[in-house]
Design an enzyme around this catalytic site. Structure first.
Site, short mmCIF file in Angstrom:
data_model
loop_
_atom_site.label_atom_id
_atom_site.label_comp_id
_atom_site.label_asym_id
_atom_site.label_seq_id
_atom_site.Cartn_x
_atom_site.Cartn_y
_atom_site.Cartn_z
N TYR A 94 -17.32 14.98 -16.02
CA TYR A 94 -17.78 13.65 -15.86
C TYR A 94 -18.88 13.48 -14.69
O TYR A 94 -18.71 14.15 -13.53
CB TYR A 94 -16.58 12.61 -15.55
CG TYR A 94 -16.67 11.27 -15.25
CD1 TYR A 94 -17.24 10.29 -16.03
CD2 TYR A 94 -16.91 10.91 -13.90
CE1 TYR A 94 -17.61 9.07 -15.96
CE2 TYR A 94 -17.19 9.29 -13.81
CZ TYR A 94 -17.50 8.73 -14.69
OH TYR A 94 -17.75 7.42 -14.44
N LYS A 150 -9.73 4.22 -19.58
CA LYS A 150 -10.05 4.57 -20.61
C LYS A 150 -9.04 4.49 -21.69
O LYS A 150 -8.52 3.19 -22.05
CB LYS A 150 -10.66 6.14 -20.95
CG LYS A 150 -11.65 6.23 -19.74
CD LYS A 150 -12.67 5.44 -19.52
CE LYS A 150 -13.77 5.64 -18.23
NZ LYS A 150 -14.03 6.99 -17.78
N ASP A 207 -8.84 17.40 -15.95
CA ASP A 207 -9.25 16.02 -16.24
C ASP A 207 -9.09 15.85 -17.80
O ASP A 207 -9.65 16.52 -18.57
CB ASP A 207 -10.60 15.68 -15.91
CG ASP A 207 -10.90 14.08 -16.17
OD1 ASP A 207 -10.36 13.43 -17.13
OD2 ASP A 207 -11.99 13.76 -15.44
N ARG A 253 0.81 -1.34 -0.09
CA ARG A 253 0.09 -0.24 0.09
C ARG A 253 0.86 1.22 -0.13
O ARG A 253 0.39 2.34 -0.27
CB ARG A 253 -0.88 -0.15 1.07
CG ARG A 253 -1.80 1.26 1.28
CD ARG A 253 -3.23 0.92 2.03
NE ARG A 253 -3.02 0.24 3.28
CZ ARG A 253 -2.54 0.83 4.41
NH1 ARG A 253 -2.13 1.87 4.39
NH2 ARG A 253 -2.43 -0.08 5.57
C1 LIG Z 1 -14.45 7.59 -16.40
C2 LIG Z 1 -14.11 9.01 -16.26
C3 LIG Z 1 -13.83 9.29 -15.03
C4 LIG Z 1 -13.99 8.16 -13.79
O1 LIG Z 1 -12.87 7.16 -13.83
P1 LIG Z 1 -12.96 5.71 -13.43
O2 LIG Z 1 -11.74 4.82 -13.81
O3 LIG Z 1 -14.23 5.04 -13.83
O4 LIG Z 1 -12.99 5.86 -11.87
C5 LIG Z 1 -13.18 10.50 -14.69
N1 LIG Z 1 -13.25 11.19 -15.61
C6 LIG Z 1 -13.41 11.17 -16.93
C7 LIG Z 1 -13.49 12.10 -18.11
C8 LIG Z 1 -13.96 9.87 -17.36
O5 LIG Z 1 -14.57 9.64 -18.48
#
Ligand SMILES: *Cc1c(COP(=O)(O)O)cnc(C)c1O
Length: 391
Positions: A113, A203, A178, A60
């Site tokens: 998001y 993603k 982001d 961790r």
């Molecule tokens: C999917 C997504 C998230 C969240 O990510 P997870 O891996 O599903 O927790 C945050 N920001 C954007 C733009 C996303 O597409």
């Protein structure tokens, strides 16, 4: 090294010394401590937020497989370091908790998001939020503002936000971008002055739909507090995830650029189709009113959205008719995915915020994969015919 070379070679610097051609995968949950003094000093260093220590102590605190991915991603983003998490939401939570220790107020620009929006809107983390537009960031900032949160391209409208302008208005307050939809292939927000770059690595970075992960690329200083939060809240990335993400980085530029070229073609065809009311993609004429492609982003990416004529019922007929494209949330995979933001990813957002963000009942979001463009188009045409036909 140029980006495509870096993507392949980052995090492989010690392979020759190790005598390996593929990255080692260290699944240890704990580590032997042969020297107690060294163990204690290492524990102090890691718990204080240091990236490395002579002894990893416990998984961790540090895992070398995850650290290899973090170093490689930082090289691609042009940051000092990066910190990986169990998911994008764990990464966002850590950024907000780290901000909470500096001050109790954040400024955020919608659309975001759905999960991020909901996390901020509920006040669950004890942070007060002011929702701003790009033009009202400066007047929204207060003495106790500790973070400005933006997303570009924004999910799901693919709207581009001017990072440099937000940074200018935020002054000394760190800006978190982001950048999930862009990846470091198309956008490196630190070049525009951002302090932190967040990815849902689930993603494009992972790219094959088999890893849930998040990562924040940033300075050593911010990384220290993020690691402190990660150690205490436990949102660590499993080493197998770290291994797969590092492996995925090598093909990231090829995947993103190929999918982007296909997306550009599909966007043009959708925009010219009578059953489509509007197509949201910055690569279309008029899609980038602030001229950010070329200045902030190298291309419009591989995600688009569109409104089918006929609203919710037409969108349902569209999805039911598809034979190749998978109806699923998430994006950035080798295969093409489509989803209904109002009904799925952005369902948690307050109705009013959803409407003002332009997320209507006929909107569909398409994440374009690596299939042949004509096979994809045939499937989309099938959907559009069904959307237009009531029987
Ligand atoms: C999917 C997504 C998230 C969240 O990510 P997870 O891996 O599903 O927790 C945050 N920001 C954007 C733009 C996303 O597409």
């Amino acid at each position: 090294m140029r980006p495509a070379t870096l993507a392949v070679h980052a995090g492989r610097e010690d392979f020759e010394e190790l005598g390996v051609h593929a990255a080692p995968l260290d699944l240890s949950s704990t580590y032997p401590i042969p020297d107690l003094d060294e163990g204690t000093a290492s524990l102090d260093a890691l718990a204080g937020g240091d990236e490395n220590a002579p002894n990893a102590v416990y998984s961790r605190l540090r895992n070398p497989t995850v650290a290899r991915f973090e170093q490689a991603l930082a090289l691609l983003e042009g940051t000092e370091t990066s910190v990986a998490f169990a998911s994008g939401m764990a990464a966002m939570t850590a950024c907000l908790l780290a901000a909470r220790m500096r001050g109790g107020h954040v400024v955020a620009v919608r659309p975001l998001y759905g999960g991020t929006d909901h996390l901020l809107a509920t006040g669950m983390l004890g942070l007060e939020v002011t929702w701003a537009t790009v033009d009202t960031v400066r007047e929204s900032c207060r003495d106790d503002t500790s973070l400005v949160v933006i997303e570009t391209p924004a999910n799901p409208t693919c709207e581009l936000v001017d990072i440099a302008e937000v940074v200018r208005q935020a002054g000394d307050i760190p800006v978190l971008v982001d950048s999930t939809f862009a990846t470091p292939v198309l956008q490196r927000p630190v070049e525009q002055g951002a302090a932190m770059v967040l990815h849902s690595a689930t993603k494009f970075l992972g790219g094959h739909g088999d890893v849930l992960a998040g990562v924040v690329a940033t300075s050593e200083e911010h990384a220290h507090s993020l690691r402190q939060v990660r150690i205490l809240t436990g949102g660590v990335l499993h080493p197998l995830g770290g291994y797969l993400l590092h492996r995925g980085l090598a093909t990231l530029p090829v995947r993103v650029l190929h999918a982007q070229a296909t997306t550009q073609l599909i966007a043009g065809r959708l925009a010219g189709h009578p059953a489509v009311l509007r197509t949201y993609y910055a690569g279309l004429p008029g899609g980038d009113p602030r001229g950010l492609i070329g200045r902030q982003m190298d291309g419009a990416g591989a995600v688009l959205a569109f409104d089918v004529a006929g609203g919710y019922d037409a969108a349902v007929r569209f999805l039911d008719a598809l034979q190749l494209i998978t109806v699923a949330v998430s994006l950035g995979s080798v295969d093409t995915l489509i989803q209904h933001p109002a009904g799925l990813t952005h369902r948690v957002i307050e109705q009013e915020a959803r409407t003002s963000s332009g997320i209507g009942p006929g909107m569909l979001r398409l994440s374009v994969g690596l299939e042949d463009v004509d096979d994809l188009w045939e499937d989309l045409e099938r959907g559009l015919r069904a959307a237009a036909n009531r029987d």
